[in-house]
Design a protein around this motif. Structure first.
Motif, PDB file in Angstrom:
ATOM      1  N   HIS A  94       2.843   6.611  10.082  1.00  0.00           N
ATOM      2  CA  HIS A  94       4.255   5.622  10.220  1.00  0.00           C
ATOM      3  C   HIS A  94       3.901   4.504  10.714  1.00  0.00           C
ATOM      4  CE1 HIS A  94       6.486   9.534  11.114  1.00  0.00           C
ATOM      5  NE2 HIS A  94       6.417   9.564   9.829  1.00  0.00           N
ATOM      6  N   GLU A  95       2.640   4.369  11.626  1.00  0.00           N
ATOM      7  CA  GLU A  95       2.331   2.940  12.170  1.00  0.00           C
ATOM      8  C   GLU A  95       1.728   2.327  10.817  1.00  0.00           C
ATOM      9  OE1 GLU A  95       0.098   2.987  15.714  1.00  0.00           O
ATOM     10  OE2 GLU A  95       1.270   4.425  16.584  1.00  0.00           O
ATOM     11  N   GLU A  96       0.991   2.996  10.129  1.00  0.00           N
ATOM     12  CA  GLU A  96       0.321   2.286   8.907  1.00  0.00           C
ATOM     13  C   GLU A  96       1.338   1.858   7.907  1.00  0.00           C
ATOM     14  OE1 GLU A  96      -2.868   4.997   7.481  1.00  0.00           O
ATOM     15  OE2 GLU A  96      -4.106   4.220   9.089  1.00  0.00           O
ATOM     16  N   ALA A  97       2.287   2.784   7.759  1.00  0.00           N
ATOM     17  CA  ALA A  97       3.271   2.531   6.880  1.00  0.00           C
ATOM     18  C   ALA A  97       3.933   1.087   7.197  1.00  0.00           C
ATOM     19  CB  ALA A  97       4.524   3.352   6.814  1.00  0.00           C
ATOM     20  N   ALA A  98       4.274   0.712   8.450  1.00  0.00           N
ATOM     21  CA  ALA A  98       4.701  -0.561   8.697  1.00  0.00           C
ATOM     22  C   ALA A  98       3.806  -1.507   8.663  1.00  0.00           C
ATOM     23  CB  ALA A  98       5.066  -0.380  10.501  1.00  0.00           C
ATOM     24  N   ARG A 148       8.357  -1.877  16.958  1.00  0.00           N
ATOM     25  CA  ARG A 148       9.884  -1.519  16.898  1.00  0.00           C
ATOM     26  C   ARG A 148      10.353  -0.728  15.726  1.00  0.00           C
ATOM     27  NH1 ARG A 148      12.483  -6.978  14.871  1.00  0.00           N
ATOM     28  NH2 ARG A 148      12.066  -5.872  12.915  1.00  0.00           N
ATOM     29  N   THR A 149       9.326  -0.615  14.455  1.00  0.00           N
ATOM     30  CA  THR A 149       9.922   0.191  13.445  1.00  0.00           C
ATOM     31  C   THR A 149       9.383   1.440  13.430  1.00  0.00           C
ATOM     32  OG1 THR A 149       8.147  -0.873  12.225  1.00  0.00           O
ATOM     33  CG2 THR A 149      10.177  -1.856  11.504  1.00  0.00           C
ATOM     34  N   ALA A 150       8.254   1.861  14.218  1.00  0.00           N
ATOM     35  CA  ALA A 150       7.637   3.202  14.143  1.00  0.00           C
ATOM     36  C   ALA A 150       7.441   3.768  15.410  1.00  0.00           C
ATOM     37  CB  ALA A 150       6.190   2.852  13.516  1.00  0.00           C
ATOM     38  N   VAL A 151       7.132   2.893  16.278  1.00  0.00           N
ATOM     39  CA  VAL A 151       6.590   3.510  17.635  1.00  0.00           C
ATOM     40  C   VAL A 151       8.154   3.728  18.372  1.00  0.00           C
ATOM     41  CG1 VAL A 151       5.612   3.430  19.647  1.00  0.00           C
ATOM     42  CG2 VAL A 151       4.624   2.514  17.635  1.00  0.00           C
ATOM     43  N   LEU A 152       8.842   2.845  18.646  1.00  0.00           N
ATOM     44  CA  LEU A 152       9.976   2.824  19.531  1.00  0.00           C
ATOM     45  C   LEU A 152      11.027   3.936  18.899  1.00  0.00           C
ATOM     46  CD1 LEU A 152      11.132  -0.468  21.149  1.00  0.00           C
ATOM     47  CD2 LEU A 152      10.025   1.488  22.051  1.00  0.00           C
ATOM     48  N   PRO A 153      11.367   3.746  17.630  1.00  0.00           N
ATOM     49  CA  PRO A 153      12.104   4.935  17.039  1.00  0.00           C
ATOM     50  C   PRO A 153      11.805   6.391  17.219  1.00  0.00           C
ATOM     51  CG  PRO A 153      11.975   3.068  15.319  1.00  0.00           C
ATOM     52  CD  PRO A 153      10.796   2.927  16.759  1.00  0.00           C
ATOM     53  N   PHE A 154      10.514   6.490  17.138  1.00  0.00           N
ATOM     54  CA  PHE A 154       9.860   7.947  17.076  1.00  0.00           C
ATOM     55  C   PHE A 154      10.204   8.466  18.740  1.00  0.00           C
ATOM     56  CE2 PHE A 154       6.324  10.578  18.211  1.00  0.00           C
ATOM     57  CZ  PHE A 154       6.326  11.541  17.273  1.00  0.00           C
ATOM     58  N   GLY A 155       9.747   7.458  19.559  1.00  0.00           N
ATOM     59  CA  GLY A 155       9.778   7.726  20.864  1.00  0.00           C
ATOM     60  C   GLY A 155      10.971   7.843  21.679  1.00  0.00           C
ATOM     61  N   ARG A 156      12.078   7.516  20.995  1.00  0.00           N
ATOM     62  CA  ARG A 156      13.368   7.285  21.642  1.00  0.00           C
ATOM     63  C   ARG A 156      13.870   8.602  22.362  1.00  0.00           C
ATOM     64  NH1 ARG A 156      18.225   8.446  19.814  1.00  0.00           N
ATOM     65  NH2 ARG A 156      20.286   7.380  20.458  1.00  0.00           N
ATOM     66  N   SER A 157      13.750   9.621  21.624  1.00  0.00           N
ATOM     67  CA  SER A 157      14.258  10.669  22.533  1.00  0.00           C
ATOM     68  C   SER A 157      13.351  11.173  23.790  1.00  0.00           C
ATOM     69  CB  SER A 157      14.578  11.963  21.707  1.00  0.00           C
ATOM     70  OG  SER A 157      13.198  12.333  21.053  1.00  0.00           O
ATOM     71  N   GLY A 158      12.168  10.694  23.625  1.00  0.00           N
ATOM     72  CA  GLY A 158      11.177  10.995  24.596  1.00  0.00           C
ATOM     73  C   GLY A 158      11.431  10.231  25.940  1.00  0.00           C
ATOM     74  N   MET A 163       0.825  -1.277   0.144  1.00  0.00           N
ATOM     75  CA  MET A 163      -0.105  -0.047   0.028  1.00  0.00           C
ATOM     76  C   MET A 163       0.761   1.406   0.012  1.00  0.00           C
ATOM     77  SD  MET A 163      -3.326   0.590   2.256  1.00  0.00           S
ATOM     78  CE  MET A 163      -4.325   1.942   1.724  1.00  0.00           C
ATOM     79  N   VAL A 164       0.357   2.464  -0.694  1.00  0.00           N
ATOM     80  CA  VAL A 164       0.962   3.500  -0.847  1.00  0.00           C
ATOM     81  C   VAL A 164      -0.093   4.483  -0.335  1.00  0.00           C
ATOM     82  CG1 VAL A 164       2.178   5.371  -2.434  1.00  0.00           C
ATOM     83  CG2 VAL A 164       2.531   2.952  -2.739  1.00  0.00           C
ATOM     84  N   PHE A 165       0.370   5.564   0.585  1.00  0.00           N
ATOM     85  CA  PHE A 165      -0.666   6.561   1.284  1.00  0.00           C
ATOM     86  C   PHE A 165      -0.555   7.560   0.536  1.00  0.00           C
ATOM     87  CE2 PHE A 165       0.437   3.029   4.184  1.00  0.00           C
ATOM     88  CZ  PHE A 165      -0.555   2.656   4.703  1.00  0.00           C
ATOM     89  N   GLN A 166      -1.867   8.517   1.240  1.00  0.00           N
ATOM     90  CA  GLN A 166      -1.946   9.808   0.544  1.00  0.00           C
ATOM     91  C   GLN A 166      -0.877  10.660   0.810  1.00  0.00           C
ATOM     92  OE1 GLN A 166      -5.776  11.061   1.931  1.00  0.00           O
ATOM     93  NE2 GLN A 166      -5.806  12.810   0.857  1.00  0.00           N
ATOM     94  N   ARG A 167      -0.202  10.655   1.952  1.00  0.00           N
ATOM     95  CA  ARG A 167       0.859  11.323   2.098  1.00  0.00           C
ATOM     96  C   ARG A 167       2.069  10.584   2.286  1.00  0.00           C
ATOM     97  NH1 ARG A 167      -0.520  14.511   7.414  1.00  0.00           N
ATOM     98  NH2 ARG A 167       1.907  14.779   7.295  1.00  0.00           N
ATOM     99  N   PRO A 168       3.301  11.031   1.768  1.00  0.00           N
ATOM    100  CA  PRO A 168       4.236  10.059   1.777  1.00  0.00           C
ATOM    101  C   PRO A 168       4.757   9.718   3.092  1.00  0.00           C
ATOM    102  CG  PRO A 168       4.764  12.301   0.399  1.00  0.00           C
ATOM    103  CD  PRO A 168       3.278  12.497   1.197  1.00  0.00           C
ATOM    104  N   ASN A 169       5.130   8.751   3.617  1.00  0.00           N
ATOM    105  CA  ASN A 169       5.272   8.370   4.910  1.00  0.00           C
ATOM    106  C   ASN A 169       6.706   7.527   5.112  1.00  0.00           C
ATOM    107  OD1 ASN A 169       4.416   6.101   3.769  1.00  0.00           O
ATOM    108  ND2 ASN A 169       2.725   5.951   5.449  1.00  0.00           N
ATOM    109  N   PRO A 170       7.755   7.910   4.573  1.00  0.00           N
ATOM    110  CA  PRO A 170       9.033   7.314   4.872  1.00  0.00           C
ATOM    111  C   PRO A 170       9.142   7.186   6.395  1.00  0.00           C
ATOM    112  CG  PRO A 170       9.490   9.408   3.856  1.00  0.00           C
ATOM    113  CD  PRO A 170       8.166   9.316   3.906  1.00  0.00           C
TER     114      PRO A 170
END
Lengths: 259, 326
Positions: free
Chosen positions: B207-211, B223-233, A89-96
């Protein structure tokens, strides 16, 4: 690689609310299918049920069948995680992923589930995926830089590279160009034409010219009114939908005489 | 008269770009004043510590021994401050090591695993933990936890002793640094949990949906979205916790059987002491130069806390490029 999808009498609910009603359609392999329709007509919701992404929302559930090559994606022993692996899936907003480099972004899906991949295989995969997304020449010298430093259009192509790196059978695109400028949009549209050699592509778009340009078949969704479920009104060859649709609602919509 | 728009009679000169007026200006003054007040308080504390600690820093060895009430055998301040700093850092570090993984686990459970109602309940209980006074923690740690956990420490020491070259002692009373650190860990758990939870909840859905769309399981999303994002916090949260652990007085005072050694015997009694507990312990009987000595140790604590916070900020800033803020 590319596979066909059959949807049979699909109803989609959020809790008690019926969002989409009675959709049946066939999505052909190695083709581009576009979903068009007014906002809130359920086309994005429907797209998300194709890889079970709508289940992220608590209370969301479906009735009916979504079959990929005859296998019901909602069967009792089907793991949604496995579904999403084969339907990208590719989303509406780019989300790398902002914390990852360009290279790691491409490899993110491959590295999931603790899959081991050798350094040289990873290099090859990064290059082929980025080439597949028409991004390689722009980023090959800065693969270790963060993906969030790219332009919007580049980020979106990075997301496409990330999605095709896991070698899915189907690629879903939820308004992939709506946050992009016209030049970047053109780049993505060209890319879609190339990707359809290998993948089944389904794209939701608000832009009817875009649907006309990129898709082989077009499905028009509409909604009778607020609180009513969205429905599939008509699905046909794109040329037919935009020239001689069977339904009056479709004709009104594509000719701009909507409402 | 009617056609020419005359300029307003009184145009007050404004600095370029200064468009503030009314409430906006009032609010700016209030917030500026609050920031200045904070700095002023901090400066006042620093000045107090330096001013009152200075006599101890400049006093001779003899004066320190007699009027300064240094423990027997010590002739200069470093001999007292050194072990205290060591004990303080050791206790706080162990507490942090114990608390952070648990706190991150609880925060993740609340933010990403628990059903909504259960999550709210657990969050409430954790916040409640923060409302318990440290004296109560001290009583509980000294009276209830220490005897129970002593058996565990004796067993752990026994296991460690079977490794050649290691000699680990454990006290049967449980009044050791390890017990104090466990209680400190419980005390800093709420703050680390609360801050981590807030950070994890703010992970962008995108980011969560991307994963998820890549076929990630829930743990892989974390591991891929939540922890890296929250690391500094999480690092900031841990540093808040560390700050509290460094300065905690009553709980340590009521649990630890103190000593002034550079010792890693964390299961034994009479080995280490922390700065805050030492000050609280000695202060009632001190006067004159002895008070200056205590304040000098307090200055050391102040400096440590500042250093720890600066270190944490440096860690957070180091990977700013990848933080997603750009």
């Amino acid at each position: 690689m590319a596979q066909r999808i059959d949807v049979k009498d699909l109803n989609i609910y959020y809790g008690d609310f019926m969002a989409v009603q009675g959709v049946s359609m066939t999505i052909d392999p190695k083709s581009v299918t576009a979903f068009i329709g007014p906002s809130g007509c359920g086309k994005s919701t429907f797209l998300r049920t194709l890889n079970r992404m709508h289940e992220v929302i608590p209370g969301a559930h479906v009735e009916g069948k979504v079959e990929m090559e005859g296998v019901d994606l909602y069967g009792p022993d089907v793991d949604p995680v496995a579904v999403r692996r084969s339907i990208g899936m590719v989303f509406q907003r780019p989300n790398p992923f902002p914390t990852m480099s360009i290279r790691d972004n491409v490899l993110a899906g491959v590295k999931l589930n603790n899959k081991r991949i050798s350094r040289s295989d990873a290099d090859d995969l990064v290059e082929s995926s980025l080439r597949g997304a028409n991004l390689w020449n722009e980023v090959k010298d800065r693969l270790d830089k963060p993906g969030s430093g790219l332009s919007g259009g580049q980020q979106q192509r990075l997301c496409i590279a990330r999605a095709i790196a896991v070698k899915p059978q189907v690629l879903l695109m939820d308004e992939p160009c709506s946050a992009l400028d016209p030049i970047s949009t053109l780049a993505i549209e060209d890319l879609i034409q190339e990707l359809k050699q290998d993948y089944t592509i389904v794209i939701v778009t608000h832009n009817m010219q875009q649907a006309a340009r990129v898709s082989d078949r077009t499905a028009f969704f509409n909604i009778a009114g607020t609180g009513k479920p969205g429905r599939l009104i008509e699905m046909d060859e794109t040329a037919t939908i935009f020239s001689t649709p069977k339904e009056k609602a479709t004709e009104d919509y594509v000719s701009g005489r909507f409402g | 008269m009617t056609t020419t728009a005359s300029p307003p009679a009184t145009t007050r000169r404004r600095r370029s770009g200064d468009t503030e007026r009314g409430m906006s200006r009032v609010f700016r003054w209030i917030s500026t004043a609050a920031a200045v007040l904070l700095l002023a308080v901090l400066a006042a504390v620093a000045v107090f510590l330096v001013q009152r600690g200075l006599p101890a820093l400049t006093a001779s060895g003899e004066e320190l021994q007699t009027a300064g009430r240094l423990p027997r055998g010590m002739t200069h301040l470093g001999q007292l401050v050194g072990p205290l700093v060591f004990g303080t850092l050791l206790a706080a570090a162990i507490a942090l090591l114990l608390a952070t993984p648990v706190a991150v686990g609880i925060a993740l459970f609340i933010s990403h695993y628990a059903p909504r109602r259960l999550a709210a309940g657990i969050g409430y209980v954790v916040d409640l933990l923060a409302a318990i006074p440290s004296v109560v923690f001290g009583l509980w740690g000294g009276r209830t936890l220490a005897p129970v956990v002593a058996d565990v420490w004796v067993w752990v020491a026994g296991v460690l002793n079977s490794i050649p070259g290691l000699e680990v002692r454990a006290t049967a009373t449980g009044r050791s640094l390890a017990t104090a650190s466990v209680v400190l860990a419980v005390m800093i758990l709420p703050i680390i949990t609360a801050v981590s939870r807030e950070v994890f909840l703010q992970t962008p859905k995108l980011h969560e949906e991307a994963a998820l769309a890549l076929g990630a399981t829930r743990w892989e999303v974390v591991r891929t979205a939540v922890l890296p994002f929250g690391r500094s916090g999480v690092i900031s949260a841990a540093m808040l916790g560390l700050g509290r652990a460094l300065g905690e007085t009553m709980a340590v005072l009521m649990i630890l059987s103190p000593g002034l050694l550079y010792s890693f015997q964390i299961f034994d009694s009479g080995q280490q002491q922390t700065i805050a507990a030492y000050i609280a312990n000695q202060f009632p009987e001190s006067s004159g130069l002895a008070v200056n000595v205590l304040i000098a140790t307090g200055l050391a604590l102040f400096v440590i806390t500042m250093a720890v916070n600066m270190l944490a900020r440096w860690i957070v800033a180091r990977r700013k490029e990848f933080s997603g803020a750009n």
